[in-house]
Motif scaffolding. Structure first.
Motif, PDB file in Angstrom:
ATOM      1  N   HIS A   1       4.172   7.327   7.297  1.00 46.16           N
ATOM      2  CA  HIS A   1       4.593   8.656   7.748  1.00 46.16           C
ATOM      3  C   HIS A   1       6.055   8.671   8.172  1.00 46.16           C
ATOM      4  N   ARG A   2       6.499   7.632   8.864  1.00 50.09           N
ATOM      5  CA  ARG A   2       7.826   7.652   9.484  1.00 50.09           C
ATOM      6  C   ARG A   2       8.909   6.884   8.739  1.00 50.09           C
ATOM      7  N   HIS A   3       8.533   5.834   8.011  1.00 51.63           N
ATOM      8  CA  HIS A   3       9.556   4.878   7.608  1.00 51.63           C
ATOM      9  C   HIS A   3       9.826   4.773   6.111  1.00 51.63           C
ATOM     10  N   ALA A   4       8.799   4.740   5.266  1.00 57.73           N
ATOM     11  CA  ALA A   4       9.035   4.476   3.841  1.00 57.73           C
ATOM     12  C   ALA A   4       7.824   4.889   3.020  1.00 57.73           C
ATOM     13  N   PRO A   5       7.994   5.046   1.703  1.00 68.64           N
ATOM     14  CA  PRO A   5       6.866   5.471   0.855  1.00 68.64           C
ATOM     15  C   PRO A   5       5.852   4.371   0.580  1.00 68.64           C
ATOM     16  N   THR A   6       6.189   3.131   0.865  1.00 63.62           N
ATOM     17  CA  THR A   6       5.217   2.042   0.751  1.00 63.62           C
ATOM     18  C   THR A   6       5.315   1.168   1.998  1.00 63.62           C
ATOM     19  N   VAL A   7       4.251   0.450   2.275  1.00 61.35           N
ATOM     20  CA  VAL A   7       4.224  -0.573   3.320  1.00 61.35           C
ATOM     21  C   VAL A   7       3.885  -1.889   2.642  1.00 61.35           C
ATOM     22  N   SER A   8       4.578  -2.939   3.010  1.00 64.27           N
ATOM     23  CA  SER A   8       4.346  -4.237   2.379  1.00 64.27           C
ATOM     24  C   SER A   8       4.343  -5.336   3.428  1.00 64.27           C
ATOM     25  N   LEU A   9       3.839  -6.477   3.042  1.00 62.36           N
ATOM     26  CA  LEU A   9       3.895  -7.685   3.871  1.00 62.36           C
ATOM     27  C   LEU A   9       3.561  -8.870   2.988  1.00 62.36           C
ATOM     28  N   TYR A  10       3.860 -10.072   3.474  1.00 60.67           N
ATOM     29  CA  TYR A  10       3.424 -11.267   2.760  1.00 60.67           C
ATOM     30  C   TYR A  10       2.727 -12.191   3.739  1.00 60.67           C
ATOM     31  N   VAL A  11       1.811 -12.999   3.198  1.00 64.00           N
ATOM     32  CA  VAL A  11       0.904 -13.775   4.026  1.00 64.00           C
ATOM     33  C   VAL A  11       0.636 -15.105   3.325  1.00 64.00           C
TER      34      VAL A  11
ATOM     35  N   THR B   1      -8.372  -8.992   6.082  1.00 65.44           N
ATOM     36  CA  THR B   1      -7.999  -7.827   6.885  1.00 65.44           C
ATOM     37  C   THR B   1      -7.125  -6.878   6.085  1.00 65.44           C
ATOM     38  N   TYR B   2      -6.076  -7.406   5.451  1.00 62.84           N
ATOM     39  CA  TYR B   2      -5.130  -6.553   4.740  1.00 62.84           C
ATOM     40  C   TYR B   2      -5.792  -5.892   3.538  1.00 62.84           C
ATOM     41  N   ARG B   3      -6.630  -6.630   2.846  1.00 63.34           N
ATOM     42  CA  ARG B   3      -7.322  -6.039   1.695  1.00 63.34           C
ATOM     43  C   ARG B   3      -8.343  -5.004   2.149  1.00 63.34           C
ATOM     44  N   ARG B   4      -8.964  -5.234   3.275  1.00 62.78           N
ATOM     45  CA  ARG B   4      -9.880  -4.242   3.808  1.00 62.78           C
ATOM     46  C   ARG B   4      -9.146  -2.932   4.100  1.00 62.78           C
ATOM     47  N   CYS B   5      -7.897  -3.027   4.515  1.00 62.83           N
ATOM     48  CA  CYS B   5      -7.087  -1.831   4.785  1.00 62.83           C
ATOM     49  C   CYS B   5      -6.696  -1.098   3.511  1.00 62.83           C
ATOM     50  N   GLY B   6      -6.867  -1.754   2.357  1.00 59.57           N
ATOM     51  CA  GLY B   6      -6.504  -1.132   1.089  1.00 59.57           C
ATOM     52  C   GLY B   6      -5.236  -1.673   0.474  1.00 59.57           C
ATOM     53  N   MET B   7      -4.663  -2.731   1.055  1.00 59.70           N
ATOM     54  CA  MET B   7      -3.462  -3.318   0.469  1.00 59.70           C
ATOM     55  C   MET B   7      -3.841  -4.102  -0.776  1.00 59.70           C
ATOM     56  N   ARG B   8      -2.943  -4.096  -1.757  1.00 62.68           N
ATOM     57  CA  ARG B   8      -3.191  -4.806  -3.007  1.00 62.68           C
ATOM     58  C   ARG B   8      -2.017  -5.729  -3.316  1.00 62.68           C
ATOM     59  N   GLU B   9      -2.296  -6.762  -4.084  1.00 62.69           N
ATOM     60  CA  GLU B   9      -1.274  -7.759  -4.385  1.00 62.69           C
ATOM     61  C   GLU B   9      -0.251  -7.193  -5.371  1.00 62.69           C
TER      62      GLU B   9
ATOM     63  N   HIS C   1      12.658   1.955  -0.062  1.00 64.73           N
ATOM     64  CA  HIS C   1      11.470   1.713  -0.877  1.00 64.73           C
ATOM     65  C   HIS C   1      10.257   1.278  -0.059  1.00 64.73           C
ATOM     66  N   THR C   2      10.482   0.493   0.984  1.00 71.09           N
ATOM     67  CA  THR C   2       9.336  -0.100   1.672  1.00 71.09           C
ATOM     68  C   THR C   2       9.633  -0.387   3.133  1.00 71.09           C
ATOM     69  N   ALA C   3       8.565  -0.350   3.922  1.00 75.46           N
ATOM     70  CA  ALA C   3       8.583  -0.828   5.300  1.00 75.46           C
ATOM     71  C   ALA C   3       7.793  -2.126   5.306  1.00 75.46           C
ATOM     72  N   GLN C   4       8.477  -3.238   5.584  1.00 76.20           N
ATOM     73  CA  GLN C   4       7.799  -4.528   5.525  1.00 76.20           C
ATOM     74  C   GLN C   4       7.362  -4.967   6.915  1.00 76.20           C
TER      75      GLN C   4
ATOM     76  N   ILE D   1       0.854  -1.178   0.000  1.00 77.15           N
ATOM     77  CA  ILE D   1       0.000   0.000   0.000  1.00 77.15           C
ATOM     78  C   ILE D   1       0.896   1.235   0.000  1.00 77.15           C
ATOM     79  N   ASP D   2       0.507   2.246  -0.745  1.00 75.75           N
ATOM     80  CA  ASP D   2       1.292   3.476  -0.819  1.00 75.75           C
ATOM     81  C   ASP D   2       0.423   4.717  -0.590  1.00 75.75           C
ATOM     82  N   ARG D   3      -0.707   4.517   0.082  1.00 73.31           N
ATOM     83  CA  ARG D   3      -1.634   5.626   0.355  1.00 73.31           C
ATOM     84  C   ARG D   3      -2.279   5.375   1.714  1.00 73.31           C
TER      85      ARG D   3
END
Length: 278
Positions: free
Chosen positions: A241-251, A261-269, A209-212, A126-128
């Motif tokens: 806000h504090r760490h990186a322009p995108t946030v990522s994770l894998y599941v 949950t993650y998709r509800r937050c707006g994360m996309r594959e 690039h990312t905060a994982q 997610i980047d927004r």
């Protein structure tokens, strides 16, 4: 890089080429980028490269984790041959799904059965701002929270990996040290109600690039009550806000509640990882 299709140990003079390759894989390459930033070109950071036509086309970190980045089938086969010669030194193979599956096909006859194979792990980003309102009670953890956080972290790890990080004294010490480090650098988040951890997560890897995020855990007796999405939204918002322009994770693909949950937050594959656990 050499013009022959061989694997060689990389070193500081290769840094610019490695950075360019990792920049092209900003999410799938986050683990290697983070380790390179933390450890530099130390002996504990064994990074191997594969080249074609004088160009670095793939790398593989070899240590506690075997992590390929940028691999096609030929590179994965070459790294599998390298790892076979070295002998297994890792507790897991993790990286882009096709590369990990190809590596494991080459190594399985020599290394024997794995404890678990996670064939498909969607890589989300997610980047927004998150799509749900953040839980106002989620905050960055402090050193005073560690006694409450540590049992929750152990429970999360044991549930996710299938073995306790406390199985041996050295592992227990390293696991607690890692938690204390993430707290100290402001990358541990929790909601703690009346001294009990009800939610926790960490920004385990951080690159430009990312905060994982890893280590997401909700207290078992509170699962299914809609707590996770607002708590995750709080972590996402602060990490952006504090760490990186995108946030990522894998599941894991079979973890349907977490994916919702993650998709509800707006994360996309944004890709697919795989993990082999020993």
């Amino acid at each position: 890089m050499e013009t022959t299709l061989t694997v060689r140990r990389l070193s500081a003079p290769d840094n610019d080429a490695v950075v360019r390759l990792l920049d092209a894989e900003p999410l799938a390459g986050a683990f290697v980028a983070d380790r390179l930033e933390v450890l530099g070109w130390s002996r504990s950071n064994r990074l191997y490269g594969y080249g074609r036509g004088g160009e670095l086309t793939a790398v593989c970190l070899s240590g506690g984790n075997l992590v390929p980045v940028g691999c096609d089938d030929a590179a994965a086969d070459a790294f599998a041959d390298m790892a076979r010669r070295e002998g297994r030194q890792c507790s897991s193979i993790v990286g882009a799904g096709p590369a990990v599956r190809r590596l494991w096909r080459g190594l399985r006859p020599h290394w024997g059965e794995a404890r678990a194979v996670r064939e498909r792990q969607p890589l989300l980003m997610i980047d927004r701002p998150p799509a749900v309102a953040p839980d106002p009670f989620v905050r960055r953890s402090t050193r005073a929270d560690v006694p409450a956080l540590f049992p929750a972290a152990v429970a999360m790890y044991t549930e996710e990996v299938g073995v306790s990080p406390l199985a041996d004294r050295a592992g227990a010490s390293a696991y607690r040290d890692r938690l204390e480090f993430l707290v100290a650098v402001g990358r541990s988040y929790a909601r703690i109600d009346n001294g009990r951890v009800v939610f926790k997560a960490e920004v385990a890897l951080q690159t430009r690039h990312t905060a994982q995020i890893q280590g997401v855990w909700v207290a078992p007796h509170l699962r299914g009550r809609g707590l996770a999405a607002p708590c995750m939204a709080a972590v996402i918002a602060d990490a952006l806000h504090r760490h990186a322009p995108t946030v990522s994770l894998y599941v894991n693909d079979f973890n349907a509640p977490a994916l919702r949950t993650y998709r509800r937050c707006g994360m996309r594959e944004a890709g697919e990882l795989a993990t082999v656990l020993f």
